[in-house]
Each structure stands twice: as C-alpha cells, then as structure tokens.
Design a protein around this motif. Structure first.
Motif, short mmCIF file in Angstrom:
data_model
loop_
_atom_site.label_atom_id
_atom_site.label_comp_id
_atom_site.label_asym_id
_atom_site.label_seq_id
_atom_site.Cartn_x
_atom_site.Cartn_y
_atom_site.Cartn_z
N HIS A 44 0.78 -1.16 -0.14
CA HIS A 44 -0.25 -0.14 -0.12
C HIS A 44 0.97 1.30 0.04
O HIS A 44 0.27 2.43 -0.14
CB HIS A 44 -0.91 0.05 1.15
CG HIS A 44 -1.76 -1.10 1.15
ND1 HIS A 44 -2.99 -0.88 0.61
CD2 HIS A 44 -2.04 -2.21 2.09
CE1 HIS A 44 -3.85 -2.03 0.81
NE2 HIS A 44 -3.24 -2.99 1.55
N VAL A 45 2.30 1.20 0.28
CA VAL A 45 3.06 2.34 0.30
C VAL A 45 2.97 3.32 -0.77
O VAL A 45 2.81 4.61 -0.82
CB VAL A 45 4.46 1.91 0.74
CG1 VAL A 45 5.28 3.37 0.74
CG2 VAL A 45 4.44 1.32 2.23
N LEU A 46 3.14 2.63 -1.83
CA LEU A 46 3.08 3.36 -3.30
C LEU A 46 1.92 4.56 -3.38
O LEU A 46 1.73 5.52 -3.58
CB LEU A 46 3.34 2.70 -4.60
CG LEU A 46 3.34 3.62 -5.92
CD1 LEU A 46 4.64 4.29 -5.98
CD2 LEU A 46 3.46 2.35 -6.77
N ASP A 47 0.72 3.64 -3.28
CA ASP A 47 -0.65 4.36 -3.22
C ASP A 47 -0.66 5.53 -2.19
O ASP A 47 -1.33 6.77 -2.61
CB ASP A 47 -1.88 3.26 -3.12
CG ASP A 47 -1.89 2.65 -4.23
OD1 ASP A 47 -1.59 3.04 -5.38
OD2 ASP A 47 -2.57 1.50 -4.20
N ILE A 48 -0.34 5.20 -1.03
CA ILE A 48 -0.29 6.08 0.09
C ILE A 48 0.69 7.41 -0.20
O ILE A 48 0.51 8.58 0.14
CB ILE A 48 0.29 5.62 1.52
CG1 ILE A 48 -1.33 4.66 1.71
CG2 ILE A 48 0.30 6.58 2.60
CD1 ILE A 48 -0.92 3.64 2.93
N GLY A 49 1.83 6.99 -0.87
CA GLY A 49 2.77 8.21 -1.14
C GLY A 49 2.30 9.00 -2.17
O GLY A 49 2.52 10.32 -2.06
N ILE A 50 1.47 8.43 -3.08
CA ILE A 50 0.92 9.23 -4.24
C ILE A 50 -0.06 10.42 -3.68
O ILE A 50 -0.08 11.44 -3.89
CB ILE A 50 0.26 8.52 -5.23
CG1 ILE A 50 1.39 7.77 -6.15
CG2 ILE A 50 -0.43 9.43 -6.38
CD1 ILE A 50 0.81 6.74 -7.05
N TYR A 51 -1.03 9.81 -2.81
CA TYR A 51 -1.94 10.47 -2.24
C TYR A 51 -1.46 11.49 -1.21
O TYR A 51 -1.83 12.54 -1.25
CB TYR A 51 -2.97 9.66 -1.53
CG TYR A 51 -3.82 8.69 -2.53
CD1 TYR A 51 -4.96 9.63 -3.33
CD2 TYR A 51 -3.98 7.34 -2.52
CE1 TYR A 51 -6.09 8.82 -3.80
CE2 TYR A 51 -4.75 6.77 -3.32
CZ TYR A 51 -5.85 7.52 -4.01
OH TYR A 51 -6.82 6.78 -4.73
N GLY A 52 -0.48 10.95 -0.57
CA GLY A 52 0.04 11.90 0.72
C GLY A 52 0.83 12.88 0.08
O GLY A 52 0.77 13.87 0.60
N GLY A 53 1.71 12.59 -1.13
CA GLY A 53 2.65 13.72 -1.76
C GLY A 53 1.70 14.71 -2.18
O GLY A 53 2.07 15.83 -2.37
N PHE A 54 0.60 14.22 -2.90
CA PHE A 54 -0.29 15.64 -3.65
C PHE A 54 -0.96 16.34 -2.66
O PHE A 54 -0.91 17.47 -2.68
CB PHE A 54 -1.31 14.85 -4.55
CG PHE A 54 -2.19 15.83 -5.10
CD1 PHE A 54 -1.84 16.42 -6.20
CD2 PHE A 54 -3.46 15.85 -4.67
CE1 PHE A 54 -2.51 17.32 -6.85
CE2 PHE A 54 -4.52 16.80 -5.33
CZ PHE A 54 -3.94 17.61 -6.22
N ALA A 55 -1.55 15.43 -1.54
CA ALA A 55 -1.96 16.33 -0.47
C ALA A 55 -1.14 17.21 0.18
O ALA A 55 -1.20 18.43 0.58
CB ALA A 55 -2.62 15.37 0.54
N GLY A 56 0.12 16.54 0.36
CA GLY A 56 1.19 17.22 1.03
C GLY A 56 1.50 18.67 0.26
O GLY A 56 1.83 19.88 0.79
N LEU A 57 1.63 18.53 -0.97
CA LEU A 57 2.10 19.79 -1.59
C LEU A 57 1.06 20.90 -1.66
O LEU A 57 1.18 22.06 -1.47
CB LEU A 57 2.37 19.40 -3.20
CG LEU A 57 3.22 18.84 -3.41
CD1 LEU A 57 3.14 18.07 -5.03
CD2 LEU A 57 4.63 19.57 -3.47
N VAL A 58 -0.40 20.53 -1.67
CA VAL A 58 -1.43 21.49 -1.58
C VAL A 58 -1.53 22.16 -0.28
O VAL A 58 -1.81 23.13 -0.10
CB VAL A 58 -2.78 20.59 -1.88
CG1 VAL A 58 -3.89 21.73 -1.63
CG2 VAL A 58 -2.62 20.21 -3.30
N GLY A 59 -1.43 21.12 0.68
CA GLY A 59 -1.24 21.63 2.29
C GLY A 59 -0.26 22.37 2.71
O GLY A 59 -0.48 23.32 3.23
N GLY A 60 0.90 22.11 2.22
CA GLY A 60 2.15 23.01 2.29
C GLY A 60 1.98 24.38 2.01
O GLY A 60 2.23 25.33 2.31
#
Length: 272
Positions: A44-60
């Motif tokens: 599941h790490v790759l999928d979480i990385g994609i979702y988390g990475g995109f959310a992190g860019l927006v949230g940051g």
C-alpha cells in the motif's frame, strides 16, 4: 545554488520543483523499505505516497498562504499557485499528507497508527531533501549573521530581494541536517519496546523542537504571531505539547494492557 536546470524555449525547468518531486519519491521509497522490513502493508505504500505527496503539496502551500503570508495573498489571489516564488510550509504539508494517509488506511482497514510508527522516519528524508530545494530556490532563508560568514544568495532569489548581498544564517541547511539526525533517532527508537503510536509522537516532538529553535534564525517570516512568537513557533509549541500528551497516553495504555476501545470507555467513565 542554482534556480534553473534548463529552459525549454521561454519555459524554465526549475530545480525547486525537480528536487521537491525527488523528495516525495525518495521518501516513498524509504517508507516502502521500512514497511517491507516490518512485513506489513508494503503493497500500500506507493498508493499512500501518491495520495500523501499530492495532499502534502497542496497543504504545504495553503498553510503558508493562510498562516504565514495572508496579508499579501489576500490582495494577490492569482499568485497562490506560484510556488516557485517560495512558500511551502512543511508543517502544513506533513499534516495534509498524514491526513490523506489516515483516510487511505481507514478505507483499506489498515491500522494507521501502527503504519505511521513504521514509516514516519521516511518523512524526515522527504523533509531533508525538501530543504535542499529551498536552498536552491533561495527561500526559507535566515536573518543576517552580522559578520563575514553565512550564505550569500544570488540576485533573483527571495533572500536577495529581502536582504540584498549580505551573509545570512543557513537556517534551511541546518534544518535539513537536523532532519537526518531525527531520522537516525527514530530508527533507533523503533528498535526499543515502545508502545504503538509513540514513534509517530516522538517524530512530531523532535521536529517541533528543532523548528521552534531554528525559527529564531529564520528571516523570511519575522512578524510575531502569538505572545511574541512567530507563527511557526506557536504551531510547533502546540504540536509538541499535543504529541507529548499522546506519547504519555500511549505509554500508559500499553503499560496497563488497555486496548484502544477499553481505554476510551475508561475515559468516558471518569468523565461521568
């Protein structure tokens, strides 16, 4: 430092975006290694990385706009997406990325607290590389050192625009280095017999302490926000205290062999 890798016609390919993407990819790779080493949820790490990475860019970006520089952006709304001008708050990025990860874990019936304990050191890798992006872009800089030592930023960077050709404290460089130190501490802590959730709490506590101290040297946001503290210091102090409370709570729950549901019931009973 070098802001541009090359140009395609008049379109610049910026080092900032390239290194920022690299930070997400490598952090996800380290998280995969840690999860595979643990033997749980690595698929599941790759999928979480994609979702988390995109959310992190927006949230940051949104965290920086609304918490640090709203006085400017409320009059320049169209510039909110211009991340290359500087302005990606790590605190907002981590919070948004973690929330996206929790959402994913809930959907796939993964124990998100145990998963966070496993992969939280990987976040530090992403943060450390992200600070390299800040250095190359000339943002997240320090205040003038008052001497002949420090970082000199070239024209065209936000640091030069703010202070000119004077040496500045290497705040972003030191933060990246301390992120690696925290990464090592977390790996060592994970070898101990800790309670579930404590590794994640320790990550929040250590990074908050580092950020609180380094904000004294930061020169990009100098206005006091609350009780004489800068905005990042105020949020770091709040995060530290909250994480400390949960760190102690998780330890107490583990020591008394109380499962999460029972612990909630005990708290409810005491309130009555």
């Amino acid at each position: 430092m070098h802001q541009y890798l090359f140009h395609i016609g008049d379109f610049p390919v910026r080092m900032y975006g390239l290194v920022l993407c690299m930070s997400i990819f490598l952090a996800t790779g380290v998280a995969y290694f840690l999860a595979k080493q643990d033997g749980r949820w690595q698929q599941h790490v790759l999928d979480i990385g994609i979702y988390g990475g995109f959310a992190g860019l927006v949230g940051g970006r949104l965290w920086d706009v609304f918490f640090f520089d709203w006085d400017y952006y409320q009059h320049h709304l169209l510039e909110i997406p211009f991340v290359w001008q500087g302005g990606m708050a790590i605190q907002g990025g981590v919070i948004a990325g973690v929330l996206a990860g929790i959402w994913y874990c809930k959907r796939h019936q993964i124990d998100w607290l145990a998963f966070a304990d496993i992969v939280c050191p990987a976040i530090l890798i992403g943060q450390a590389i992200g600070r390299m992006a800040n250095l190359l872009n000339g943002d997240a800089f320090g205040t003038p050192t008052g001497g002949s030592f420090g970082l000199l930023y070239p024209e065209g960077t936000l640091a030069f625009k703010t202070y000119g050709a004077v040496p500045l404290w290497p705040a972003e460089v030191w933060e990246g280095q301390l992120d690696i130190v925290i990464f090592a501490i977390l790996l060592l802590f994970r070898t101990t017999n800790h309670a579930k959730g404590q590794a994640m709490c320790l990550y929040v506590m250590l990074y908050s302490a580092v950020r609180f101290g380094l904000e004294m040297l930061r020169g990009d946001y100098v206005e006091p926000f609350l009780f004489g503290l800068k905005s990042a210091q105020a949020t770091s102090l709040a995060f530290f205290l909250i994480a400390l409370g949960f760190f102690l709570y998780f330890g107490w729950r583990e020591k008394n062999n109380i499962p999460p549901a029972a612990a909630k019931a005990v708290k409810t009973k005491h309130k009555k």
